[in-house]
Write a protein that holds these residues in place. Structure first.
Motif, short mmCIF file in Angstrom:
data_model
loop_
_atom_site.label_atom_id
_atom_site.label_comp_id
_atom_site.label_asym_id
_atom_site.label_seq_id
_atom_site.Cartn_x
_atom_site.Cartn_y
_atom_site.Cartn_z
N SER A 92 9.01 -19.17 -41.35
CA SER A 92 8.27 -19.64 -42.79
C SER A 92 6.94 -21.05 -42.11
O SER A 92 8.45 -21.98 -42.23
CB SER A 92 9.51 -19.72 -44.05
N ALA A 93 6.50 -21.21 -42.97
CA ALA A 93 5.97 -22.79 -42.90
C ALA A 93 6.65 -24.28 -43.51
O ALA A 93 6.47 -24.90 -43.46
CB ALA A 93 4.57 -22.70 -43.61
N ASN A 94 7.90 -23.36 -44.90
CA ASN A 94 8.39 -24.80 -45.44
C ASN A 94 8.91 -24.64 -46.44
O ASN A 94 8.71 -22.64 -46.49
CB ASN A 94 7.38 -25.47 -46.26
N PRO A 95 10.35 -24.97 -46.98
CA PRO A 95 11.06 -23.98 -48.55
C PRO A 95 10.13 -23.54 -49.63
O PRO A 95 10.18 -22.69 -49.51
CB PRO A 95 11.73 -25.16 -48.61
N ALA A 96 9.26 -24.05 -49.89
CA ALA A 96 7.87 -23.49 -50.66
C ALA A 96 8.17 -22.37 -50.47
O ALA A 96 7.54 -21.27 -50.95
CB ALA A 96 7.01 -24.45 -51.26
N GLU A 97 7.53 -22.15 -49.66
CA GLU A 97 6.92 -20.50 -48.65
C GLU A 97 7.49 -19.32 -48.68
O GLU A 97 7.81 -18.48 -49.52
CB GLU A 97 5.98 -20.81 -47.22
N LEU A 98 9.03 -19.89 -48.54
CA LEU A 98 10.39 -19.03 -48.27
C LEU A 98 10.20 -18.51 -50.19
O LEU A 98 10.89 -17.68 -50.65
CB LEU A 98 11.51 -19.63 -48.00
N LEU A 99 10.72 -19.82 -50.97
CA LEU A 99 10.84 -19.44 -52.13
C LEU A 99 10.02 -18.89 -53.30
O LEU A 99 10.45 -17.96 -53.80
CB LEU A 99 11.09 -20.77 -52.68
N ALA A 100 8.88 -19.21 -53.01
CA ALA A 100 7.75 -18.17 -53.05
C ALA A 100 7.90 -16.54 -52.33
O ALA A 100 7.65 -15.43 -53.03
CB ALA A 100 6.12 -18.47 -52.95
N ILE A 101 8.23 -16.32 -51.51
CA ILE A 101 8.22 -15.31 -50.81
C ILE A 101 8.88 -14.21 -51.55
O ILE A 101 9.48 -13.38 -52.05
CB ILE A 101 8.63 -15.13 -49.49
#
Length: 330
Positions: free
Chosen positions: A301-310
């Motif tokens: 994942s690009a960053n923690p924010a991307e993982l959170l959004a998914i």
């Protein structure tokens, strides 16, 4: 009065100094992380897919960060025992969770009085995905997905589809397939993937959504057949098997993904350092090869924010299905 004011001012200065010292100490601890073994909690029994992924990661994290990463299997209660342990752990980066996304996307919608929420965790990075294949017993009359649909429509309720348990992701994917294909299947719930696979090989059930990890060797051995895969693209280990998307069912896409989470409040420098190490590992050829050999795919994942959004997006998706189909836990 002046004495009181002076004492008050002195108290404020001392408090501010103490806070500064504490913040400096925490910053120093974060900068030194990791300087002792890190526990990677896997909320599943030893030997499963997540355990294999965890041990591959632990070895590489040790090499990358210079400290031992120890796997601790805390299975039970649909991953909630392990997840709760990490949610309540010290926020210092020395206790982490490696789990399938279902811990946050499915389980909360099927469990009452859950002792954790997604807000109790800091998402760090995705590490791997486990693709699924839709398989049928070897002597099932249908040879293609089109023939499967025709047979199921001609025999409503008579086609038996196995799942890994009521409310499991495999159950939800089975319901997604049935509703998208507009067929009536009888869902039979097993206590885990292994007994469902045994009955698929034995011809007790007609179809099943199965992780590639176990599906590929059984398909290659002629134990059962794959009609389609649930991935967006064809899979290298089953190149001859089409996707549901190719066959006209773009809504049927699903996979299990695994990610690392830390307790909420873990210092940002620790999250950043761990995330950078995981990204280096998961984008390496050696980790990709290791995952591919067992039917998984490395994921970054690009960053923690991307993982959170998914995680949040998939949670909404499965919450809607659980509510619409009135799925209850066992």
């Amino acid at each position: 009065m002046r004495t009181t004011l002076k004492l008050l001012a002195l108290g404020l200065v001392l408090s501010a100094s103490a806070l500064h010292v504490d913040a400096t100490a925490q910053s120093g601890d974060a900068a030194a992380w990791p300087n002792k073994p890190v526990t990677l909690v896997v909320p599943y029994p030893p030997g499963g897919t997540s355990d294999v992924i965890g041990r591959q990661l632990a070895q590489r994290l040790r090499d990358e960060l210079g400290t031992s990463f120890v796997i601790e299997n805390k299975a039970g209660a649909a991953t909630t025992i392990g997840a709760t342990l990490v949610a309540r752990a010290p926020k210092d980066g020395y206790t982490l969770l490696l789990s399938a996304g279902t811990t946050f996307t499915v389980v909360p919608h099927l469990s009452k009085n859950l002792a954790y929420t997604l807000e109790d965790f800091e998402p760090v990075a995705a590490v791997a995905t486990v693709p699924f294949a839709f398989v049928v017993k070897k002597d099932f009359p249908a040879r293609t997905l089109r023939e499967y649909v025709a047979y199921a429509k001609a025999n409503p309720g008579k086609v038996v589809n196995g799942t890994n348990g009521q409310g499991s992701l495999v159950h939800l994917l089975g319901e997604l397939i049935a509703s998208t294909l507009d067929v009536k299947l009888t869902q039979v719930h097993y206590k885990g993937a292994a007994p469902a696979t045994v009955d698929m090989i034995g011809g007790v059930i007609d179809s099943n959504v199965e992780a590639l990890t176990s599906a590929v060797p059984n398909i290659q051995a002629g134990q059962y057949r794959a009609l389609a895969v649930l991935s967006p693209e064809r899979l290298p280990l089953l190149p001859q098997v089409p996707t549901f998307r190719e066959l006209g069912y773009p809504a049927v896409v699903g996979e299990t993904w695994y990610a690392v989470f830390a307790p909420a409040g873990t210092p940002k420098p620790v999250i950043a350092k761990l995330g950078a190490a995981l990204k280096k590992i998961t984008t390496s050829a050696s980790f990709g090869d290791a995952m591919g050999k067992i039917g998984n795919e490395a994921k970054s994942s690009a960053n923690p924010a991307e993982l959170l959004a998914i995680t949040q997006q998939q949670s909404r998706l499965w919450a809607d299905m659980v509510k619409r189909l009135d799925i209850k836990p066992e």
